[in-house]
Design an enzyme around this catalytic site. Structure first.
Site, PDB file in Angstrom:
ATOM      1  N   ASP A  12     -37.367  38.202  65.369  1.00 21.21           N
ATOM      2  CA  ASP A  12     -37.194  38.185  63.932  1.00 21.21           C
ATOM      3  C   ASP A  12     -38.442  37.489  63.388  1.00 21.21           C
ATOM      4  O   ASP A  12     -39.182  36.843  64.135  1.00 21.21           O
ATOM      5  CB  ASP A  12     -35.921  37.399  63.591  1.00 21.21           C
ATOM      6  CG  ASP A  12     -35.707  37.228  62.105  1.00 21.21           C
ATOM      7  OD1 ASP A  12     -35.895  38.201  61.355  1.00 21.21           O
ATOM      8  OD2 ASP A  12     -35.359  36.108  61.688  1.00 21.21           O
ATOM      9  N   ASP A  14     -38.612  35.664  59.827  1.00 23.83           N
ATOM     10  CA  ASP A  14     -38.307  34.495  59.002  1.00 23.83           C
ATOM     11  C   ASP A  14     -37.545  33.425  59.781  1.00 23.83           C
ATOM     12  O   ASP A  14     -36.486  33.691  60.356  1.00 23.83           O
ATOM     13  CB  ASP A  14     -37.491  34.920  57.786  1.00 23.83           C
ATOM     14  CG  ASP A  14     -38.252  35.900  56.890  1.00 23.83           C
ATOM     15  OD1 ASP A  14     -39.493  35.961  56.975  1.00 23.83           O
ATOM     16  OD2 ASP A  14     -37.585  36.598  56.100  1.00 23.83           O
TER      17      ASP A  14
END
Length: 191
Positions: A12, A14
């Site tokens: 991922d 963020d």
């Protein structure tokens, strides 16, 4: 890093690779100041950079031939891709005289759009042909553990990817997928 690795490692973005939500904390335009390495700025001088250990982890995976994927459900996919294009990653350890690399060049696959991580991994599976069992995913949100229903190994990243968390994820993947040992006629095991 030991030699046995998944064929695909996904991250991922963020709060996994960088310390912000690209769609709520960053105000375009974003830019690199001069030749700054691992640092961008937005309109309000908000800093965008990978966590400290991330560049070396990405280089190690790339050198080992592992497919690296970005899987983000951000509502600002174009801004996320722009950040990856602009962000310069320092050269790997032992290669300090080499030029920095745009971060986007270290990623082989990108699934960056709103929606379930299940959809992201189904797309990765379709594009790479790899079984889900050969995939390891690092993410800061526990809800994304749903990818384990496909057979992907999930590693929760509570405070961004660092060497310790990365090794914990690899260890979990190895535990779930032990080396198969075949006995030959002499009874000696071979891997």
């Amino acid at each position: 890093m030991t030699s046995r690795l998944p064929k695909l490692v996904a991250f991922d973005l963020d709060y996994t690779l960088w310390d912000l939500w690209i769609d709520t904390h960053v105000y375009p335009p974003i830019r690199r100041v001069g030749n700054a390495v691992n640092e961008l700025r937005d309109r309000h001088e908000q800093k965008i950079s990978f966590y400290r250990d991330v560049p070396e982890i990405l280089h190690r995976l790339k050198e080992a031939g592992v497919i690296i994927a970005a899987c983000s459900r951000t509502h600002a996919p174009d801004l996320a891709r722009q950040a990856l294009r602009l962000l310069l990653v320092p050269p790997p350890a032992g290669h300090k005289k080499e030029s920095p690399t745009p971060a986007i060049e270290l990623f082989d696959q990108m699934e960056i759009y709103p929606g379930s991580k299940i959809k992201h991994f189904k797309e990765l599976h379709k594009k790479t042909g790899l079984p889900y069992s050969d995939m390891l995913f690092f993410d800061d949100e526990h809800r994304n553990k749903e990818v384990e229903s496909l057979g992907v190994t999930f590693c929760l990243v509570p405070h961004g990817v660092d060497d310790r968390t990365f090794e914990r994820g690899l260890s979990e993947w190895r535990k779930r997928h032990p080396v198969e040992v075949a006995e030959d006629a002499s009874g000696a095991g071979s891997i």
